[in-house]
Design a protein around this motif. Structure first.
Motif, PDB file in Angstrom:
ATOM      1  N   THR A   1      -4.030  -4.377  12.830  1.00 49.69           N
ATOM      2  CA  THR A   1      -4.470  -3.039  12.436  1.00 49.69           C
ATOM      3  C   THR A   1      -3.335  -2.032  12.575  1.00 49.69           C
ATOM      4  OG1 THR A   1      -5.167  -2.514  14.670  1.00 49.69           O
ATOM      5  CG2 THR A   1      -6.825  -3.495  13.228  1.00 49.69           C
ATOM      6  N   SER A   2      -2.168  -2.510  12.992  1.00 49.65           N
ATOM      7  CA  SER A   2      -1.037  -1.604  13.193  1.00 49.65           C
ATOM      8  C   SER A   2      -0.699  -0.868  11.910  1.00 49.65           C
ATOM      9  CB  SER A   2       0.170  -2.411  13.649  1.00 49.65           C
ATOM     10  OG  SER A   2       1.356  -1.756  13.293  1.00 49.65           O
ATOM     11  N   SER A   3      -0.299   0.385  12.059  1.00 53.84           N
ATOM     12  CA  SER A   3       0.007   1.181  10.864  1.00 53.84           C
ATOM     13  C   SER A   3       1.176   0.597  10.093  1.00 53.84           C
ATOM     14  CB  SER A   3       0.341   2.610  11.262  1.00 53.84           C
ATOM     15  OG  SER A   3       1.529   2.605  12.015  1.00 53.84           O
ATOM     16  N   THR A   4       2.008  -0.201  10.773  1.00 51.81           N
ATOM     17  CA  THR A   4       3.174  -0.726  10.086  1.00 51.81           C
ATOM     18  C   THR A   4       2.801  -1.769   9.041  1.00 51.81           C
ATOM     19  OG1 THR A   4       3.473  -2.386  11.786  1.00 51.81           O
ATOM     20  CG2 THR A   4       4.746  -0.369  12.017  1.00 51.81           C
ATOM     21  N   ILE A   5       1.605  -2.277   9.095  1.00 57.47           N
ATOM     22  CA  ILE A   5       1.265  -3.263   8.065  1.00 57.47           C
ATOM     23  C   ILE A   5       0.078  -2.810   7.210  1.00 57.47           C
ATOM     24  CG2 ILE A   5       2.271  -5.251   9.230  1.00 57.47           C
ATOM     25  CD1 ILE A   5      -0.600  -6.058   9.997  1.00 57.47           C
ATOM     26  N   GLN A   6      -0.235  -1.534   7.274  1.00 57.52           N
ATOM     27  CA  GLN A   6      -1.279  -1.059   6.380  1.00 57.52           C
ATOM     28  C   GLN A   6      -0.753  -1.004   4.951  1.00 57.52           C
ATOM     29  OE1 GLN A   6      -2.611   2.664   7.898  1.00 57.52           O
ATOM     30  NE2 GLN A   6      -3.770   1.703   9.536  1.00 57.52           N
ATOM     31  N   GLY A   7      -1.661  -0.997   4.032  1.00 59.33           N
ATOM     32  CA  GLY A   7      -1.239  -0.884   2.633  1.00 59.33           C
ATOM     33  C   GLY A   7      -1.808  -2.028   1.832  1.00 59.33           C
ATOM     34  N   SER A   8      -1.494  -2.029   0.547  1.00 56.48           N
ATOM     35  CA  SER A   8      -1.947  -3.134  -0.290  1.00 56.48           C
ATOM     36  C   SER A   8      -0.752  -3.594  -1.103  1.00 56.48           C
ATOM     37  CB  SER A   8      -3.093  -2.677  -1.178  1.00 56.48           C
ATOM     38  OG  SER A   8      -2.762  -1.462  -1.781  1.00 56.48           O
ATOM     39  N   PRO A   9      -0.773  -4.857  -1.538  1.00 60.82           N
ATOM     40  CA  PRO A   9       0.406  -5.378  -2.226  1.00 60.82           C
ATOM     41  C   PRO A   9       0.778  -4.553  -3.459  1.00 60.82           C
ATOM     42  CG  PRO A   9      -1.118  -7.134  -1.685  1.00 60.82           C
ATOM     43  CD  PRO A   9      -1.819  -5.853  -1.359  1.00 60.82           C
ATOM     44  N   LEU A  10       2.068  -4.353  -3.626  1.00 60.32           N
ATOM     45  CA  LEU A  10       2.550  -3.645  -4.815  1.00 60.32           C
ATOM     46  C   LEU A  10       2.348  -4.477  -6.067  1.00 60.32           C
ATOM     47  CD1 LEU A  10       6.120  -2.254  -4.032  1.00 60.32           C
ATOM     48  CD2 LEU A  10       4.075  -0.947  -4.526  1.00 60.32           C
ATOM     49  N   PHE A  11       2.509  -5.794  -5.896  1.00 56.22           N
ATOM     50  CA  PHE A  11       2.501  -6.683  -7.056  1.00 56.22           C
ATOM     51  C   PHE A  11       1.372  -7.689  -6.922  1.00 56.22           C
ATOM     52  CE2 PHE A  11       6.809  -5.459  -6.006  1.00 56.22           C
ATOM     53  CZ  PHE A  11       7.213  -4.834  -7.172  1.00 56.22           C
ATOM     54  N   PRO A  12       0.450  -7.809  -7.881  1.00 58.25           N
ATOM     55  CA  PRO A  12       0.312  -6.925  -9.022  1.00 58.25           C
ATOM     56  C   PRO A  12      -0.431  -5.660  -8.601  1.00 58.25           C
ATOM     57  CG  PRO A  12      -1.332  -8.641  -9.141  1.00 58.25           C
ATOM     58  CD  PRO A  12      -0.532  -8.890  -7.897  1.00 58.25           C
ATOM     59  N   SER A  13      -0.316  -4.635  -9.398  1.00 54.10           N
ATOM     60  CA  SER A  13      -1.033  -3.388  -9.137  1.00 54.10           C
ATOM     61  C   SER A  13      -1.114  -2.645 -10.460  1.00 54.10           C
ATOM     62  CB  SER A  13      -0.286  -2.552  -8.107  1.00 54.10           C
ATOM     63  OG  SER A  13       0.947  -2.132  -8.650  1.00 54.10           O
ATOM     64  N   GLU A  14      -1.760  -1.505 -10.432  1.00 51.50           N
ATOM     65  CA  GLU A  14      -1.891  -0.739 -11.677  1.00 51.50           C
ATOM     66  C   GLU A  14      -0.497  -0.408 -12.238  1.00 51.50           C
ATOM     67  OE1 GLU A  14      -3.877   3.412 -12.761  1.00 51.50           O
ATOM     68  OE2 GLU A  14      -4.978   2.236 -11.238  1.00 51.50           O
ATOM     69  N   LYS A  15       0.405  -0.064 -11.308  1.00 45.38           N
ATOM     70  CA  LYS A  15       1.740   0.343 -11.744  1.00 45.38           C
ATOM     71  C   LYS A  15       2.625  -0.852 -12.113  1.00 45.38           C
ATOM     72  CE  LYS A  15       5.189   3.690 -10.307  1.00 45.38           C
ATOM     73  NZ  LYS A  15       5.740   4.395  -9.162  1.00 45.38           N
ATOM     74  N   TYR A  16       2.423  -1.956 -11.392  1.00 41.53           N
ATOM     75  CA  TYR A  16       3.234  -3.167 -11.619  1.00 41.53           C
ATOM     76  C   TYR A  16       2.276  -4.318 -11.900  1.00 41.53           C
ATOM     77  CZ  TYR A  16       6.418  -0.089  -9.140  1.00 41.53           C
ATOM     78  OH  TYR A  16       7.162   0.995  -8.744  1.00 41.53           O
ATOM     79  N   PRO A  17       1.767  -4.389 -13.142  1.00 44.84           N
ATOM     80  CA  PRO A  17       0.628  -5.267 -13.411  1.00 44.84           C
ATOM     81  C   PRO A  17       0.897  -6.766 -13.297  1.00 44.84           C
ATOM     82  CG  PRO A  17       1.273  -4.048 -15.381  1.00 44.84           C
ATOM     83  CD  PRO A  17       2.125  -3.544 -14.280  1.00 44.84           C
ATOM     84  N   GLU A  18       2.143  -7.171 -13.440  1.00 38.36           N
ATOM     85  CA  GLU A  18       2.386  -8.624 -13.347  1.00 38.36           C
ATOM     86  C   GLU A  18       2.747  -9.028 -11.929  1.00 38.36           C
ATOM     87  OE1 GLU A  18       5.029 -10.661 -16.165  1.00 38.36           O
ATOM     88  OE2 GLU A  18       4.736  -8.865 -17.398  1.00 38.36           O
ATOM     89  N   ALA A  19       2.228 -10.182 -11.532  1.00 39.63           N
ATOM     90  CA  ALA A  19       2.575 -10.694 -10.195  1.00 39.63           C
ATOM     91  C   ALA A  19       4.037 -11.136 -10.190  1.00 39.63           C
ATOM     92  CB  ALA A  19       1.683 -11.867  -9.852  1.00 39.63           C
ATOM     93  N   ILE A  20       4.621 -11.156  -9.019  1.00 38.38           N
ATOM     94  CA  ILE A  20       5.976 -11.692  -8.896  1.00 38.38           C
ATOM     95  C   ILE A  20       5.925 -12.985  -8.083  1.00 38.38           C
ATOM     96  CG2 ILE A  20       7.145  -9.471  -9.126  1.00 38.38           C
ATOM     97  CD1 ILE A  20       7.442  -9.436  -6.053  1.00 38.38           C
ATOM     98  N   ASN A  21       6.937 -13.812  -8.268  1.00 37.32           N
ATOM     99  CA  ASN A  21       7.040 -15.056  -7.497  1.00 37.32           C
ATOM    100  C   ASN A  21       8.125 -14.896  -6.458  1.00 37.32           C
ATOM    101  OD1 ASN A  21       5.168 -16.847  -8.825  1.00 37.32           O
ATOM    102  ND2 ASN A  21       6.507 -16.578 -10.607  1.00 37.32           N
ATOM    103  N   VAL A  22       7.715 -14.995  -5.209  1.00 38.12           N
ATOM    104  CA  VAL A  22       8.675 -14.805  -4.126  1.00 38.12           C
ATOM    105  C   VAL A  22       8.825 -16.099  -3.323  1.00 38.12           C
ATOM    106  CG1 VAL A  22       9.092 -13.617  -1.935  1.00 38.12           C
ATOM    107  CG2 VAL A  22       8.225 -12.337  -3.894  1.00 38.12           C
TER     108      VAL A  22
END
Ligand code: ADP
Ligand code: C5P
Ligand code: MG
Length: 289
Positions: free
Chosen positions: A80-101
């Protein structure tokens, strides 16, 4: 924000989704910024003395934190630490295609960079070395993190994850905009907080390529590399510290992904081309290439 001492506020780290040219701010790094109480950033002349004292205290605390980072890690991950809050950038509305990491791990000198260069040439991956990004940031004129990064690198310690993840995000977004979707993220994650934060706020890793390497082999390679690399950490003293950090802090990351059956292990102690053949066959087996 949350209070630490009366009149002094510690700015909680916030990792926000980034714009492509977002500049890292010291304010988002836990050990980096203190502000006065109400009014915060007051820079007027009559505030000079208290601000100076606070500045000195902040620098002292920064170095205290750095030095205490040499303790063996406690893998106490607070999801629950604030350092890991958020949601993945990829994919997202702004970056619709997934990336392979693909994360590329292994001790210092195990050959990560060497093998990544070959994969880039043959398979058009984008190679992002976390260490290279940190060194570039360190030598960027005016970077507010230059000294901090310099210290962590020489001491073989892991730079606070907010910095490294922001640099990676910036680089990935830049490449995404150029149409690239396949990334070799080299030398990352090196600590559990980096792994959790990156997977939560950027993208999951599809696979971990892990180079197994005896310490004596890595030592000889690094001493040899040190003759020409100009790196501040390719010397015996720093190398020993880097080995300790690798065992104590980075191996738990490999084990974490191994438990998820995401790790492919390759023996690094063979000629470069032989190692590469193993890498390619493992990537083919896992449908990475
Ligand atoms: P890392 O990125 O893991 O720190 P590098 O790719 O920079 O490691 O390799 C460290 C040094 O070892 C370099 O000088 C490189 O040329 C050399 N090297 C890499 N792979 C091999 C190998 N399989 N056999 C011999 N030397 C190697
Ligand atoms: O991977 P490389 O050997 O280039 O890393 C050099 C140094 O950069 C590490 O020893 C460490 O101080 C820092 N680093 C980090 N976090 C990472 C990768 C590198 O703090 N994920
Ligand atoms: Mg490297």
């Amino acid at each position: 924000m949350f209070a630490t001492k009366p009149g002094v506020r510690f700015v909680r780290p916030v990792v926000k989704s980034i714009g492509r040219n977002q500049i890292l701010s010291c304010r988002s790094i836990p050990s980096c910024h203190y502000s006065t109480g109400a009014g915060g950033q007051g820079g007027k002349a009559n505030h000079f003395l208290p601000l100076t004292l606070l500045g000195v205290a902040a620098v002292g605390l920064t170095y205290y934190n750095m030095n205490n980072n040499t303790k063996p890690p406690t893998p106490s991950i607070d999801p629950t630490s604030s350092t890991i809050q958020g949601s993945p950038l990829f994919p997202s509305e702004k970056y619709p295609e997934a990336i392979n990491v693909v994360f590329v791990l292994g001790g210092p000198g195990s050959g990560k960079g060497t093998q990544c260069s070959k994969l880039v040439k043959d398979y058009k991956f984008v190679h992002l070395s976390a260490g290279d990004l940190l060194r570039k940031e360190k030598s960027t004129p005016g970077s507010e993190f230059g000294d901090l990064i310099d210290h962590y690198i020489k001491e073989g310690l892991i730079v606070p994850q907010e910095i490294t993840i922001q640099l990676l995000k910036n680089a990935i977004v830049e490449q995404y905009d150029k149409g690239n979707r396949k990334f070799l993220v080299d030398g990352f994650p090196r600590k559990m907080d980096q792994a959790l934060s990156f997977e939560k706020t950027v993208s999951e890793g599809k696979l971990v390529l892990y180079f197994q390497c005896p310490e004596e082999v890595m030592l000889q390679r690094l001493l040899n590399r040190g003759k020409t690399s100009g790196r501040s950490d390719d010397n015996l003293e720093s190398i020993k510290k880097r080995f300790t950090t690798f065992i104590q802090t980075s191996m738990p990351v490999v084990e974490y992904f191994d438990d998820q059956h995401k790790v492919v292990k390759v023996d690094c102690n063979e000629p470069v081309d032989d190692v590469y053949n193993h890498v390619v066959s493992q990537f083919k087996e896992k449908n990475i290439i």
